[in-house]
Every structure is written in structure tokens, then in C-alpha cells.
Design a protein around this motif. Sequence first.
Motif, PDB file in Angstrom:
ATOM      1  N   SER A  68       0.823  -1.207   0.000  1.00  0.00           N
ATOM      2  CA  SER A  68       0.000   0.000   0.000  1.00  0.00           C
ATOM      3  C   SER A  68       0.856   1.257   0.000  1.00  0.00           C
ATOM      4  CB  SER A  68      -0.927   0.001   1.219  1.00  0.00           C
ATOM      5  OG  SER A  68      -1.790  -1.114   1.202  1.00  0.00           O
ATOM      6  N   LEU A  69       1.915   1.277   0.805  1.00  0.00           N
ATOM      7  CA  LEU A  69       2.775   2.447   0.878  1.00  0.00           C
ATOM      8  C   LEU A  69       3.503   2.703  -0.436  1.00  0.00           C
ATOM      9  CD1 LEU A  69       4.310   2.094   4.459  1.00  0.00           C
ATOM     10  CD2 LEU A  69       2.481   3.630   3.712  1.00  0.00           C
ATOM     11  N   VAL A  70       3.944   1.635  -1.097  1.00  0.00           N
ATOM     12  CA  VAL A  70       4.625   1.799  -2.384  1.00  0.00           C
ATOM     13  C   VAL A  70       3.663   2.367  -3.426  1.00  0.00           C
ATOM     14  CG1 VAL A  70       5.803   0.615  -4.273  1.00  0.00           C
ATOM     15  CG2 VAL A  70       6.320   0.004  -1.911  1.00  0.00           C
ATOM     16  N   VAL A  71       2.440   1.835  -3.476  1.00  0.00           N
ATOM     17  CA  VAL A  71       1.444   2.328  -4.431  1.00  0.00           C
ATOM     18  C   VAL A  71       1.105   3.794  -4.141  1.00  0.00           C
ATOM     19  CG1 VAL A  71      -0.951   2.106  -5.206  1.00  0.00           C
ATOM     20  CG2 VAL A  71       0.466   0.068  -4.919  1.00  0.00           C
ATOM     21  N   ILE A  72       0.919   4.127  -2.872  1.00  0.00           N
ATOM     22  CA  ILE A  72       0.608   5.511  -2.496  1.00  0.00           C
ATOM     23  C   ILE A  72       1.738   6.442  -2.917  1.00  0.00           C
ATOM     24  CG2 ILE A  72       0.342   7.055  -0.508  1.00  0.00           C
ATOM     25  CD1 ILE A  72      -1.144   4.731   0.876  1.00  0.00           C
ATOM     26  N   TYR A  73       2.976   6.030  -2.676  1.00  0.00           N
ATOM     27  CA  TYR A  73       4.116   6.867  -3.059  1.00  0.00           C
ATOM     28  C   TYR A  73       4.159   7.072  -4.576  1.00  0.00           C
ATOM     29  CZ  TYR A  73       8.859   8.494  -3.771  1.00  0.00           C
ATOM     30  OH  TYR A  73       9.952   9.230  -4.166  1.00  0.00           O
ATOM     31  N   ILE A  74       4.032   5.988  -5.337  1.00  0.00           N
ATOM     32  CA  ILE A  74       4.089   6.078  -6.796  1.00  0.00           C
ATOM     33  C   ILE A  74       3.001   7.001  -7.323  1.00  0.00           C
ATOM     34  CG2 ILE A  74       3.640   4.762  -8.908  1.00  0.00           C
ATOM     35  CD1 ILE A  74       5.179   2.439  -7.669  1.00  0.00           C
ATOM     36  N   MET A  75       1.791   6.859  -6.827  1.00  0.00           N
ATOM     37  CA  MET A  75       0.682   7.660  -7.334  1.00  0.00           C
ATOM     38  C   MET A  75       0.846   9.136  -6.973  1.00  0.00           C
ATOM     39  SD  MET A  75      -1.036   5.598  -9.099  1.00  0.00           S
ATOM     40  CE  MET A  75      -2.450   6.653  -9.459  1.00  0.00           C
ATOM     41  N   ASN A  76       1.386   9.424  -5.789  1.00  0.00           N
ATOM     42  CA  ASN A  76       1.614  10.818  -5.417  1.00  0.00           C
ATOM     43  C   ASN A  76       2.702  11.454  -6.269  1.00  0.00           C
ATOM     44  OD1 ASN A  76       0.040  11.991  -2.987  1.00  0.00           O
ATOM     45  ND2 ASN A  76       0.434   9.892  -2.360  1.00  0.00           N
ATOM     46  N   VAL A  77       3.760  10.701  -6.579  1.00  0.00           N
ATOM     47  CA  VAL A  77       4.806  11.228  -7.462  1.00  0.00           C
ATOM     48  C   VAL A  77       4.240  11.491  -8.855  1.00  0.00           C
ATOM     49  CG1 VAL A  77       6.992  10.696  -8.609  1.00  0.00           C
ATOM     50  CG2 VAL A  77       6.712  10.185  -6.193  1.00  0.00           C
ATOM     51  N   LEU A  78       3.428  10.570  -9.349  1.00  0.00           N
ATOM     52  CA  LEU A  78       2.801  10.778 -10.661  1.00  0.00           C
ATOM     53  C   LEU A  78       1.907  12.017 -10.659  1.00  0.00           C
ATOM     54  CD1 LEU A  78       1.847   7.144 -11.746  1.00  0.00           C
ATOM     55  CD2 LEU A  78       3.432   8.688 -12.909  1.00  0.00           C
ATOM     56  N   LEU A  79       1.165  12.207  -9.585  1.00  0.00           N
ATOM     57  CA  LEU A  79       0.287  13.365  -9.490  1.00  0.00           C
ATOM     58  C   LEU A  79       1.085  14.670  -9.494  1.00  0.00           C
ATOM     59  CD1 LEU A  79      -2.603  14.454  -9.030  1.00  0.00           C
ATOM     60  CD2 LEU A  79      -2.125  14.352  -6.592  1.00  0.00           C
ATOM     61  N   LEU A  80       2.153  14.722  -8.706  1.00  0.00           N
ATOM     62  CA  LEU A  80       2.988  15.920  -8.680  1.00  0.00           C
ATOM     63  C   LEU A  80       3.626  16.169 -10.043  1.00  0.00           C
ATOM     64  CD1 LEU A  80       4.786  15.612  -5.222  1.00  0.00           C
ATOM     65  CD2 LEU A  80       3.068  17.305  -5.889  1.00  0.00           C
ATOM     66  N   THR A  81       3.991  15.100 -10.735  1.00  0.00           N
ATOM     67  CA  THR A  81       4.562  15.241 -12.071  1.00  0.00           C
ATOM     68  C   THR A  81       3.565  15.864 -13.034  1.00  0.00           C
ATOM     69  OG1 THR A  81       5.997  13.324 -11.713  1.00  0.00           O
ATOM     70  CG2 THR A  81       5.624  14.004 -13.980  1.00  0.00           C
ATOM     71  N   VAL A  82       2.330  15.393 -12.975  1.00  0.00           N
ATOM     72  CA  VAL A  82       1.287  15.956 -13.844  1.00  0.00           C
ATOM     73  C   VAL A  82       1.089  17.433 -13.537  1.00  0.00           C
ATOM     74  CG1 VAL A  82      -1.181  15.891 -14.376  1.00  0.00           C
ATOM     75  CG2 VAL A  82       0.112  13.761 -14.200  1.00  0.00           C
ATOM     76  N   PHE A  83       1.035  17.798 -12.259  1.00  0.00           N
ATOM     77  CA  PHE A  83       0.886  19.204 -11.882  1.00  0.00           C
ATOM     78  C   PHE A  83       2.042  20.034 -12.430  1.00  0.00           C
ATOM     79  CE2 PHE A  83      -1.874  18.666  -7.797  1.00  0.00           C
ATOM     80  CZ  PHE A  83      -2.972  18.417  -8.603  1.00  0.00           C
ATOM     81  N   LEU A  84       3.274  19.521 -12.284  1.00  0.00           N
ATOM     82  CA  LEU A  84       4.450  20.284 -12.713  1.00  0.00           C
ATOM     83  C   LEU A  84       4.479  20.460 -14.228  1.00  0.00           C
ATOM     84  CD1 LEU A  84       7.164  21.622 -12.113  1.00  0.00           C
ATOM     85  CD2 LEU A  84       8.230  19.362 -12.192  1.00  0.00           C
ATOM     86  N   VAL A  85       4.252  19.388 -14.969  1.00  0.00           N
ATOM     87  CA  VAL A  85       4.287  19.472 -16.435  1.00  0.00           C
ATOM     88  C   VAL A  85       3.168  20.363 -16.953  1.00  0.00           C
ATOM     89  CG1 VAL A  85       4.114  18.137 -18.577  1.00  0.00           C
ATOM     90  CG2 VAL A  85       5.411  17.231 -16.648  1.00  0.00           C
ATOM     91  N   ALA A  86       1.989  20.283 -16.327  1.00  0.00           N
ATOM     92  CA  ALA A  86       0.866  21.118 -16.755  1.00  0.00           C
ATOM     93  C   ALA A  86       1.108  22.590 -16.449  1.00  0.00           C
ATOM     94  CB  ALA A  86      -0.418  20.647 -16.084  1.00  0.00           C
ATOM     95  N   ALA A  87       1.810  22.880 -15.358  1.00  0.00           N
ATOM     96  CA  ALA A  87       2.019  24.272 -14.956  1.00  0.00           C
ATOM     97  C   ALA A  87       3.169  24.925 -15.697  1.00  0.00           C
ATOM     98  CB  ALA A  87       2.273  24.346 -13.451  1.00  0.00           C
ATOM     99  N   ALA A  88       4.196  24.169 -16.028  1.00  0.00           N
ATOM    100  CA  ALA A  88       5.393  24.728 -16.663  1.00  0.00           C
ATOM    101  C   ALA A  88       5.259  24.633 -18.183  1.00  0.00           C
ATOM    102  CB  ALA A  88       6.638  23.989 -16.187  1.00  0.00           C
ATOM    103  N   ARG A  89       5.174  25.752 -18.841  1.00  0.00           N
ATOM    104  CA  ARG A  89       5.010  25.751 -20.287  1.00  0.00           C
ATOM    105  C   ARG A  89       6.256  25.239 -20.997  1.00  0.00           C
ATOM    106  NH1 ARG A  89       2.368  31.867 -20.633  1.00  0.00           N
ATOM    107  NH2 ARG A  89       0.470  31.391 -19.457  1.00  0.00           N
ATOM    108  N   GLU A  90       7.383  25.240 -20.302  1.00  0.00           N
ATOM    109  CA  GLU A  90       8.628  24.769 -20.894  1.00  0.00           C
ATOM    110  C   GLU A  90       8.689  23.249 -20.971  1.00  0.00           C
ATOM    111  OE1 GLU A  90       8.412  26.562 -18.133  1.00  0.00           O
ATOM    112  OE2 GLU A  90       8.751  28.582 -18.922  1.00  0.00           O
ATOM    113  N   LEU A  91       7.793  22.559 -20.265  1.00  0.00           N
ATOM    114  CA  LEU A  91       7.778  21.103 -20.234  1.00  0.00           C
ATOM    115  C   LEU A  91       6.620  20.566 -21.057  1.00  0.00           C
ATOM    116  CD1 LEU A  91       8.430  20.601 -16.407  1.00  0.00           C
ATOM    117  CD2 LEU A  91      10.119  20.596 -18.253  1.00  0.00           C
ATOM    118  N   SER A  92       6.730  19.303 -21.422  1.00  0.00           N
ATOM    119  CA  SER A  92       5.657  18.647 -22.170  1.00  0.00           C
ATOM    120  C   SER A  92       5.562  17.203 -21.721  1.00  0.00           C
ATOM    121  CB  SER A  92       5.918  18.704 -23.678  1.00  0.00           C
ATOM    122  OG  SER A  92       7.035  17.904 -24.020  1.00  0.00           O
ATOM    123  N   PHE A  93       4.399  16.622 -21.893  1.00  0.00           N
ATOM    124  CA  PHE A  93       4.214  15.228 -21.511  1.00  0.00           C
ATOM    125  C   PHE A  93       5.003  14.301 -22.438  1.00  0.00           C
ATOM    126  CE2 PHE A  93       0.472  17.107 -19.453  1.00  0.00           C
ATOM    127  CZ  PHE A  93       0.608  16.566 -18.184  1.00  0.00           C
TER     128      PHE A  93
END
Length: 249
Positions: free
Chosen positions: A189-214
Motif C-alpha cells: 500500500s505504501l509503495v502504491v501511495i508513493y508512486i501515485m503521489n509522485v505521478l500526481l505531482l509530475t502531472v501538476f508540474l508538467v501542466a504548470a510549466a510551459r517549458e515542459l511537455s508530456f
Amino acid sequence: MRWLKNLCGFFLLPVAVVLTWTFFGLFPKAARHSTDWTVQAFWFFVLGVALWSLWFMGSIWMSGRPRPIRAYVFGHELTHAIWVWMWGGRVSRFEVSRDGGYILTDTHNFWIALAPYFYPIYSFAVILGFGVASLFCDFTRVDSTFMLFTPLQWLFLLLGVTWAFHLSFTLWLIPKGQSDLTSHGVFFSLVVIYIMNVLLLTVFLVAAARELSFAGYIRDLIENGHECAVLMVQWGRELWRAAHSMGQS
């Protein structure tokens, strides 16, 4: 089946490493070509995190428990319910109080159980609210302020507050032996929670920074995954040689 899920959690560790490696690798790229808008978004998000962190720690110091706990419990159980509906299930009862809450449903799996720990429902509510409002007003062109801040500054401030709300209560609850975690294996459970939170932060960062792309993120992820696999193979060979030489001696 907990032992099997915990074994799966062990094999998910390299995935967590690659995702973390790639996430932190995005920051230099964003900073290298950062614009004033990107810098503002980052610092208002950090300001929101700081404000909530002060409130969270202050409420524990004053009353011995974080506040508002009923708001968290409501969001926690509502997240369970949303993920039940996403999996085609039904919720027959929904109970919330300061001492805890629960739902009764005909569907259950580890995604439903763990969703409140990686799905910041209030952050998504903020995004949804601004998304609906943006249909009627282009906030990127609004320079006027409301209570000192522009609409976009308010967006990232509230995202910082709500994401910190989610993270702080998650970290506060995990050591308390939540059945959501123990029922599917704590390690898994802890590994899944960690992975999903990192993915979520990544989506926020890529969406917010115009210099980045998916697309660029996926390329970095594949490259880092390949490098991680090569390193693991090398380590495996070295361990095998060391074990073989010890056996011969």
C-alpha cells in the motif's frame, strides 16, 4: 493474498525510483527556460503549502489533533465513494463524524481502498472550479486583483493549500494502522501511495510549466528506465559473482 501483494510492492520499487528520478530531473529543465509566470506559479504554490503547514502544526500544538478533521474525513470517504462509482459499484451508506467515517458498498479493491491517500479531492475541486469559471473568463488575461492576488495566483495558492492538506493528513493517518492499508498489505500500500503521489505531482508540474511537455516527460521516463535496468543488471551480475566466489572459497 497480502504476502503476494507485498511481493508485488517489492518489484514496484524500481518503478518508484525511476519515477522519482525523472520527476526531480524536470526541475532543471523548467528552471533553465523559466518565465515570470512559471516562477510566480511555483512560489504561490509553495506559499500555499507553507500556510497550511503552519496551520496544521499549530492546530496539533493547540488541541492535540489537526483541524479541520471533519473536512478531511468527509473528503476521505467521498473519495472512496467516487472510486467505487468509477469501478461501477454502488454506495448504500455514507457516514462522517469527527471520530471517523465509513461507507457501505458492494465493490472493493485496493484502488478504492488507497484512493484517499493519493487522490487530493480538494485540489481537484479547485481545478474543476477554475476550469468551469475559465469557460466564461480567460484568467490568463486578467491582471486585476482580488484581495491582493490575481486569479491565477489564487489558483496556485489554493492548490498549494489543498495539496498540503492532503499530504499532511495522509502522513498523520498512515502510522495509525488504517485498515485501508493493512487489508492489502502495508508495504504494498505504501509503495502504491508513493508512486501515485509522485505521478500526481509530475502531472501538476508538467501542466504548470510551459517549458515542459508530456511527450518530453515520457522520453525522459523511458531513458531513465533503461539506465535503471542496466544498473540493476550490473548489480545483479556483481552480486552473483561475489556469491559464486564466496561459495568456491
